[in-house]
Design an enzyme around this catalytic site. Structure first.
Site, PDB file in Angstrom:
ATOM      1  N   HIS A  22       0.780  -1.247   0.000  1.00 55.00           N
ATOM      2  CA  HIS A  22       0.000   0.000   0.000  1.00 55.00           C
ATOM      3  C   HIS A  22       0.814   1.302   0.000  1.00 55.00           C
ATOM      4  O   HIS A  22       0.716   2.113  -0.915  1.00 55.00           O
ATOM      5  CB  HIS A  22      -0.879   0.040   1.249  1.00 55.00           C
ATOM      6  CG  HIS A  22      -1.768  -1.133   1.442  1.00 55.00           C
ATOM      7  ND1 HIS A  22      -2.885  -1.354   0.686  1.00 55.00           N
ATOM      8  CD2 HIS A  22      -1.714  -2.155   2.339  1.00 55.00           C
ATOM      9  CE1 HIS A  22      -3.500  -2.456   1.098  1.00 55.00           C
ATOM     10  NE2 HIS A  22      -2.799  -2.961   2.099  1.00 55.00           N
TER      11      HIS A  22
HETATM   12  C1  BDR Z   1      -2.878   1.018   5.326  1.00 55.04           C
HETATM   13  O1  BDR Z   1      -3.119   0.628   6.672  1.00 55.04           O
HETATM   14  C2  BDR Z   1      -1.930   0.164   7.242  1.00 55.04           C
HETATM   15  O2  BDR Z   1      -2.145  -1.066   7.828  1.00 55.04           O
HETATM   16  C3  BDR Z   1      -0.890   0.121   6.163  1.00 55.04           C
HETATM   17  O3  BDR Z   1       0.387   0.502   6.658  1.00 55.04           O
HETATM   18  C4  BDR Z   1      -1.389   1.113   5.149  1.00 55.04           C
HETATM   19  O4  BDR Z   1      -0.956   2.417   5.439  1.00 55.04           O
HETATM   20  C5  BDR Z   1      -3.585   0.057   4.397  1.00 55.04           C
HETATM   21  O5  BDR Z   1      -4.953   0.075   4.617  1.00 55.04           O
END
Ligand code: BDR
Ligand code: CA
Length: 315
Positions: A242
């Site tokens: 992500h």
């Molecule tokens: C986001 O939430 C966190 O768990 C990850 O680091 C990312 O920023 C994904 O939904």
């Protein structure tokens, strides 16, 4: 160069984002700040300091908000483990550099005093960013773009409706999206795009061919992350990275495409934290405020990533 400030909560994918930022030739990191989210702000700060030391980067890490603006903390320990990295201790496990204080003050100073407008990249809940905007509203004059990982035009990942970063502090996210001086400067990197940029076995195999501690770290982190994503979300053919998509968009926007539309955050119970996006641009009474990144050239993304890992080998 692109002058960036990164506000993060490392976090497996935050670590990958930091590695990309630290090794891109045209990325000038003005500073880092940390926020509650995947783990406590203390752990996030420790992890950010460890990554910077591993990368031999002398960048200050300012510790920020320990909790959301108006609600109790919702840490993502079920995804990122107690220490934010599935309890893998990053090397060095005792970073020499100490955490710096006052994330909001430091972020404001760095941005407002920078000779050219700054790209602010946020890869965690938006608490620090919201506090800065509320305390120093003029800071937006020197923000070129706020690129944040979060939200979704469709289903969420922490609830059926909401993505984690937005859900973890929905009031902060709403404040940021509704800041009038940021209209047109907001770039949202939602699950729509991050769920298509998967680190699959071919990339993992390439990482195995690198003998550097950095490639080994990425491999170790992402192997565990992949297993979690398979168990929790059923991802079988790779794992999302992500936050890496957010930094890549900040540095190489040409490999992704976005659409400007109206978006806000729901504070209603079942849809709490949902990014409500006027995807068909029908609700013309609401002005378009957010560029929502909807597509990435996935091959170009992994090509860039591979070049960066090659470079990191030389450290
Ligand atoms: C986001 O939430 C966190 O768990 C990850 O680091 C990312 O920023 C994904 O939904
Ligand atoms: Ca994150």
């Amino acid at each position: 160069p692109v002058d960036v400030w990164i506000d993060c909560d490392p976090g497996h994918d935050d670590v990958v984002a930091l590695m990309i930022a630290a090794s891109a030739d045209h990325c000038n990191i003005l500073g880092l700040s940390t926020v509650h989210g995947n783990t406590t702000v203390e752990n996030a700060t420790h992890n950010a300091l460890s990554v910077m030391e591993l990368l031999k980067k002398n960048v200050d890490v300012h510790s920020g908000a320990a909790k959301p603006l108006m609600r109790p903390s919702k840490l993502a320990t079920h995804i990122h483990g107690v220490n934010g990295l599935a309890d893998i201790a990053l090397l060095p496990d005792q970073p020499k550099k100490r955490a710096a204080p006052d994330a909001v003050v430091a972020m404001h100073q760095a941005i407002s005093q920078n000779p050219v407008p700054v790209t602010l990249v946020a890869t965690g809940p938006l608490t620090n960013v919201a506090l800065m905007l509320a305390t120093y509203p003029k800071v937006t004059e020197n923000i070129e773009r706020l690129v944040f990982m979060g939200g979704s035009t469709g289903i969420g990942n922490i609830t059926s409706q909401a993505e984690f970063n937005m859900f973890a502090d929905p009031e902060a996210a709403k404040l940021v999206l509704e800041t009038s001086s940021l209209v047109g400067k907001l770039y949202m990197i939602p699950l729509d795009v991050t769920h298509n940029v998967l680190m699959d076995s071919s990339i993992m195999t390439k990482l195995q061919q690198h003998a550097s501690p950095i490639a080994e770290t990425i491999l170790e982190l992402m192997t565990v992350f992949q297993a979690t994503y398979e168990t929790v979300y059923g991802f079988k053919n790779g794992v999302p990275v992500h936050d890496a998509c957010a930094i890549v968009y900040a540095l190489w926007p040409e490999i992704m495409t976005s659409r400007l539309m109206h978006a806000t955050i729901s504070l209603d119970h079942l849809t709490l934290g949902r990014t409500v996006c006027d995807i068909w641009s029908q609700q013309t009474q609401f002005f378009p405020n957010v560029h929502i990144v909807l597509n990435a050239d996935v091959a170009a993304f992994w090509k860039l990533f591979t070049l960066i890992v090659d470079k990191l080998d030389a450290l």
